[in-house]
Design a protein around this motif. Structure first.
Motif, mmCIF file in Angstrom:
data_model
loop_
_atom_site.group_PDB
_atom_site.id
_atom_site.type_symbol
_atom_site.label_atom_id
_atom_site.label_comp_id
_atom_site.label_asym_id
_atom_site.label_seq_id
_atom_site.Cartn_x
_atom_site.Cartn_y
_atom_site.Cartn_z
ATOM 1 N N SER A 73 -62.547 -0.448 20.070
ATOM 2 C CA SER A 73 -63.587 -1.211 19.373
ATOM 3 C C SER A 73 -64.759 -1.514 20.306
ATOM 4 O O SER A 73 -65.909 -1.499 19.873
ATOM 5 C CB SER A 73 -63.023 -2.488 18.759
ATOM 6 N N ILE A 74 -64.496 -1.753 21.573
ATOM 7 C CA ILE A 74 -65.573 -1.971 22.538
ATOM 8 C C ILE A 74 -66.338 -0.670 22.782
ATOM 9 O O ILE A 74 -67.564 -0.639 22.763
ATOM 10 C CB ILE A 74 -65.017 -2.509 23.873
ATOM 11 N N ALA A 75 -65.616 0.413 22.995
ATOM 12 C CA ALA A 75 -66.230 1.682 23.395
ATOM 13 C C ALA A 75 -66.934 2.401 22.245
ATOM 14 O O ALA A 75 -67.966 3.030 22.461
ATOM 15 C CB ALA A 75 -65.174 2.593 24.008
ATOM 16 N N GLU A 76 -66.383 2.316 21.058
ATOM 17 C CA GLU A 76 -66.907 3.150 19.982
ATOM 18 C C GLU A 76 -67.617 2.405 18.873
ATOM 19 O O GLU A 76 -68.520 2.950 18.247
ATOM 20 C CB GLU A 76 -65.766 3.980 19.389
ATOM 21 N N TYR A 77 -67.235 1.187 18.591
ATOM 22 C CA TYR A 77 -67.785 0.505 17.433
ATOM 23 C C TYR A 77 -68.930 -0.446 17.756
ATOM 24 O O TYR A 77 -69.401 -1.157 16.891
ATOM 25 C CB TYR A 77 -66.685 -0.219 16.663
ATOM 26 N N THR A 78 -69.340 -0.451 18.988
ATOM 27 C CA THR A 78 -70.486 -1.278 19.381
ATOM 28 C C THR A 78 -71.589 -0.349 19.856
ATOM 29 O O THR A 78 -71.976 -0.372 21.019
ATOM 30 C CB THR A 78 -70.083 -2.297 20.475
ATOM 31 N N SER A 79 -72.107 0.452 18.937
ATOM 32 C CA SER A 79 -73.065 1.490 19.287
ATOM 33 C C SER A 79 -74.387 0.932 19.811
ATOM 34 O O SER A 79 -75.086 1.593 20.562
ATOM 35 C CB SER A 79 -73.321 2.397 18.087
ATOM 36 N N HIS A 80 -74.721 -0.279 19.448
ATOM 37 C CA HIS A 80 -75.963 -0.885 19.917
ATOM 38 C C HIS A 80 -75.841 -1.484 21.322
ATOM 39 O O HIS A 80 -76.815 -1.939 21.885
ATOM 40 C CB HIS A 80 -76.415 -1.960 18.919
ATOM 41 N N THR A 81 -74.665 -1.452 21.869
ATOM 42 C CA THR A 81 -74.411 -2.022 23.189
ATOM 43 C C THR A 81 -74.539 -0.940 24.256
ATOM 44 O O THR A 81 -74.085 0.184 24.065
ATOM 45 C CB THR A 81 -72.993 -2.642 23.226
ATOM 46 N N SER A 82 -75.117 -1.295 25.394
ATOM 47 C CA SER A 82 -75.281 -0.329 26.481
ATOM 48 C C SER A 82 -73.940 -0.007 27.138
ATOM 49 O O SER A 82 -72.984 -0.796 27.047
ATOM 50 C CB SER A 82 -76.239 -0.884 27.538
ATOM 51 N N ALA A 83 -73.891 1.125 27.821
ATOM 52 C CA ALA A 83 -72.675 1.517 28.548
ATOM 53 C C ALA A 83 -72.342 0.455 29.598
ATOM 54 O O ALA A 83 -71.166 0.144 29.809
ATOM 55 C CB ALA A 83 -72.862 2.884 29.193
ATOM 56 N N ARG A 84 -73.347 -0.092 30.244
ATOM 57 C CA ARG A 84 -73.140 -1.138 31.252
ATOM 58 C C ARG A 84 -72.434 -2.355 30.631
ATOM 59 O O ARG A 84 -71.481 -2.886 31.194
ATOM 60 C CB ARG A 84 -74.479 -1.526 31.861
#
Length: 186
Positions: A73-84
């Protein structure tokens, strides 16, 4: 273990036992304590789980799947969030001593020699996590390596050890920021 399906009562036993293992360890929590805490007959425990080793393996599988859901959910479902920011979220999720990863981390140290199949559940999760970390690092830096991902995992585990061995409060986010800044400079 594909498609682990257990009755609701067995899941209650697992959830109670995960709490017990988390706080008291795998070797100090025996079947007698589990059945007493869960208020079930010992025969019911063995009917569901067959042995303590199998039971610990199932507990770790359940914990691993819960943790994987959070990571995904952190890696894939928060598309508006930066990799950092995703890496920070993964770091904080895994360094929380009351969080889901702590039991898997504890298993690595406590059960390697006594419950080898259960131990493999924790090891396989670490391998999966390194791949997830790598997929975020590569977005942050094109030439990131698996060694960078392993280093990130070692930082997580070092933070856990530091939390356990010290009363001092260390600004873990500062350590993480330093790592991520250093990664960008390489």
């Amino acid at each position: 273990m594909p498609n682990l399906v257990l009755p609701a009562r067995a899941m209650q036993v697992i959830n109670t036992s995960i709490h017990l293992f988390h706080h008291f360890g795998f070797h100090t929590v025996g079947v007698d304590r589990i059945v007493k805490e869960c208020e079930i007959p010992k025969a019911t425990f063995y009917n569901y789980f067959h042995s303590k080793e199998r039971f610990i393996e199932i507990c770790l599988i359940v914990q691993k799947e819960r943790l994987k859901e959070k990571v995904v959910s952190i890696a894939e479902y928060t598309s508006h969030t930066s990799a950092r920011d995703k890496l920070k979220a993964l770091y904080l999720l895994h360094t929380d001593l009351e969080g889901l990863y702590y039991l898997l981390f504890k298993a690595i140290f406590e059960i390697k020699l006594t419950y080898s199949k259960a131990y493999q559940v924790a090891i396989k999760y670490r391998t999966w996590l390194i791949n997830e970390i790598y997929s975020q690092l590569i977005k942050l830096k094109n030439d990131a390596t698996f060694q960078d991902a392993k280093l990130f995992l070692y930082m997580i585990e070092g933070a856990i050890i530091q939390h356990l061995s010290s009363d001092e409060v260390v600004d873990q986010e500062k350590v993480l920021d330093c790592f991520l800044s250093g990664l960008n400079k390489m």
